[in-house]
Design a protein around this motif. Structure first.
Motif, short mmCIF file in Angstrom:
data_model
loop_
_atom_site.label_atom_id
_atom_site.label_comp_id
_atom_site.label_asym_id
_atom_site.label_seq_id
_atom_site.Cartn_x
_atom_site.Cartn_y
_atom_site.Cartn_z
N TYR A 30 62.00 40.15 -118.69
CA TYR A 30 60.81 40.87 -118.42
C TYR A 30 60.93 41.75 -117.16
O TYR A 30 60.48 42.74 -117.17
N ARG A 48 64.76 34.72 -120.30
CA ARG A 48 63.76 35.64 -120.76
C ARG A 48 62.91 36.24 -119.86
O ARG A 48 62.50 37.54 -119.90
N ARG A 49 62.56 35.52 -118.81
CA ARG A 49 61.63 35.98 -117.79
C ARG A 49 62.29 37.03 -117.06
O ARG A 49 61.89 38.02 -116.33
N THR A 50 63.66 36.87 -116.81
CA THR A 50 64.77 37.72 -116.13
C THR A 50 64.48 38.93 -116.66
O THR A 50 64.44 40.14 -116.12
N GLU A 53 59.38 30.65 -112.80
CA GLU A 53 58.32 30.09 -113.60
C GLU A 53 58.77 29.69 -114.74
O GLU A 53 58.33 28.71 -115.40
N GLY A 54 60.13 30.27 -115.24
CA GLY A 54 60.66 29.72 -116.52
C GLY A 54 61.47 28.36 -116.42
O GLY A 54 61.88 27.92 -117.29
N ALA A 79 60.06 31.70 -123.23
CA ALA A 79 59.88 32.28 -121.85
C ALA A 79 60.53 31.23 -120.99
O ALA A 79 59.88 30.79 -119.93
N PHE A 116 58.52 35.23 -109.96
CA PHE A 116 58.25 35.45 -111.41
C PHE A 116 59.17 34.59 -112.43
O PHE A 116 58.85 34.00 -113.24
N ILE A 117 60.53 34.82 -111.87
CA ILE A 117 61.55 34.22 -112.81
C ILE A 117 61.37 32.68 -112.82
O ILE A 117 61.64 31.98 -113.86
#
Lengths: 272, 227
Positions: free
Chosen positions: B183, B179-181, B23-24, B175, B20-21
């Motif tokens: 999340y 930011r994704r972290t 992807e940023g 993002a 997930f992370i």
């Protein structure tokens, strides 16, 4: 004003460079103080004198690398102080060879010699390559075209420096102590190249202490001290009966050094 | 952790966090590219102006550098994102961050290139001018190419700083990695592992760059020797 107004034998020689009352200051220090002389086409003029005499500054004033504070320099009948935006163009008519070579370190030997014609004369790369190869052949460096300056000896660097100047097909060659940063065993090859050029009747102004060279090819020698011309004359004049006390003393010291050639490399001291 | 029965699910979680992370990453990298490019496009001319632009040029550039290097990038981000956003036109977060980081970086890059330009001996300029080149030609063909090589190690360090600074984009909702972290943290209520993961990602990108910069720095002398 003009110290020598006498006509040169038969008037066959034309003046290429006329230095007229050139002054140069650095702040309050007067480095060149009212120097005038002429250089005839196809001749070699040697300027010598103690360090700090203003020789290099004078040389740089001739091609306007330093703009004189007073006086002017004529290239044939062009007043360089009034050249305005064409000064860059006229400067390309002077080829300059430097004490520390100043080769372009990021370029090969061939590129070093090509870049002038390419950028300044705007000729094609192919043409520039031909010109450069010819110039390199003249200094016998054509086999080193693909090398970088850092891979060359001092003597080779200086010969490339000469080729770079030649490639612009200049009217005058200016040499600024071309051998004084060289190891003694490398001086010969550079002097030989310069002798060849002198024999080809290139017009040359050389700041040098190589009295052997001066004796062999110069038609006029200029002794400078403290920013002024102390004495001018032919090599015969200087080596048989110099009139000025300062000249005598300086020449005496030079001869002393010439007895032991290896002492000549005062300037070698690891510059660049 | 060793030997606990929770090992497989733990790794599963970590992998899905990572996926997930990461992807940023493209966002982080493109912010870096834009920021560095803007910093370069402003910084190099500034450096040239500072070295060759006479007293006025120097004064202008020194003032510019002082300002850019004294203002925190976060303040600049807010100036663009909130300040200009509301009063004039819509500035998306990405653009605000790229502009802010680019301007900040231009102050530093200008310094880097100034040092590099000054390290190229005046003899190179003399030789170029003696061939008949104008000043700008001499800079373009002779001085700048050598100065850029000389500047490479410091420039790589600036690149490393820039990559880390892009994490500031987090505050305006871009993002990127940080930011994704966050999340992940918000979704899992795990305050530690996601941040350790993203720290590892930054490290994996930045460490090689500083290593290479260090090697180049040691070889710098070799790049400029010769006469």
């Amino acid at each position: 004003m003009g110290t020598r107004e006498e006509t040169t034998g038969g008037g066959r020689l034309t003046k290429v460079v006329s230095v007229r009352d050139v002054w140069k200051f650095y702040g309050k220090v007067e480095v060149v103080k009212g120097v005038s002389f002429d250089v005839d086409e196809g001749t070699t003029t040697v300027i010598f004198g103690p360090s700090g005499a203003g020789k290099s500054t004078l040389l740089r004033c001739i091609n306007m690398l330093h703009i004189p504070d007073r006086g002017t320099v004529f290239l044939r009948d062009i007043d360089l102080m009034k050249a305005g935006h064409k000064l860059n163009y006229y400067r390309s008519k002077f080829g300059m060879v430097f004490q520390h070579f100043n080769l372009f370190n990021h370029m090969t030997v061939l590129e070093n010699v090509m870049i002038g014609p390419k950028v300044v004369k705007r000729i094609s790369s192919d043409e520039a390559r031909l010109t450069a190869t010819k110039a390199l052949r003249e200094v016998r460096m054509e086999d080193w075209s693909k090398h970088y300056p850092s891979q060359l000896s001092g003597g080779q660097k200086q010969r490339v420096g000469i080729a770079r100047a030649l490639a612009m097909d200049p009217e005058v060659l200016l040499f600024d102590e071309p051998t004084s940063a060289l190891d003694p065993e490398l001086i010969g090859e550079v002097l030989q190249t310069m002798l060849d050029l002198a024999k080809e009747k290139k017009t040359m102004i050389c700041v040098t202490h190589e009295m052997g060279f001066a004796k062999a090819v110069s038609s006029e020698m200029i002794f400078m001290d403290e920013g002024v011309i102390v004495e001018t004359g032919s090599p015969e004049h200087f080596f048989t009966n110099p009139t000025n006390e300062r000249t005598k003393r300086f020449l005496g010291r030079l001869t002393e050094l010439y007895g032991r050639h290896e002492n000549k490399n005062e300037a070698v001291a690891g510059k660049k | 952790m060793t030997g606990t029965p929770h090992l497989p699910p733990f790794f599963d979680t970590i992998l899905s966090h990572l996926a997930f992370i990461i992807e940023g990453l493209p966002v982080t990298l493109s912010l870096t590219v834009y920021g560095m490019s803007l910093g370069f496009l402003l910084g190099l001319p500034m450096a040239i102006l500072r070295v060759y632009g006479g007293a006025n040029g120097r004064l202008f550039v020194v003032s510019y550098e002082r300002v850019m290097r004294s203002v925190p990038p976060l303040v600049l981000i807010f100036v663009f994102y909130f300040g200009i956003h509301t009063s004039v036109f819509d500035v998306p977060g990405f653009l605000a961050v790229a502009l802010a980081l680019g301007l900040c970086s231009s102050g530093y890059q200008s310094q880097i290139f100034r040092g590099a330009l000054e390290s190229i001996g005046s003899g190179q300029m003399d030789a170029a001018r003696s061939l008949g080149m104008g000043r700008l030609q001499a800079i373009r063909f002779i001085v700048a190419p050598q100065a850029l090589r000389f500047a490479l190690p410091s420039w790589a360090n600036e690149l490393a700083t820039m990559i880390k600074d892009t994490s500031l984009a987090f505050v305006v909702g871009v993002a990127e990695l940080m930011r994704r972290t966050d999340y992940v943290r918000a979704a899992t209520y795990d305050p530690l592992i996601p941040f350790l993961l993203v720290a590892g990602i930054y490290f994996a990108i930045v460490f090689p760059i500083t290593r290479i910069a260090g090697t180049w720095g040691r070889e710098k002398k070799r790049l400029v020797v010769g006469g």
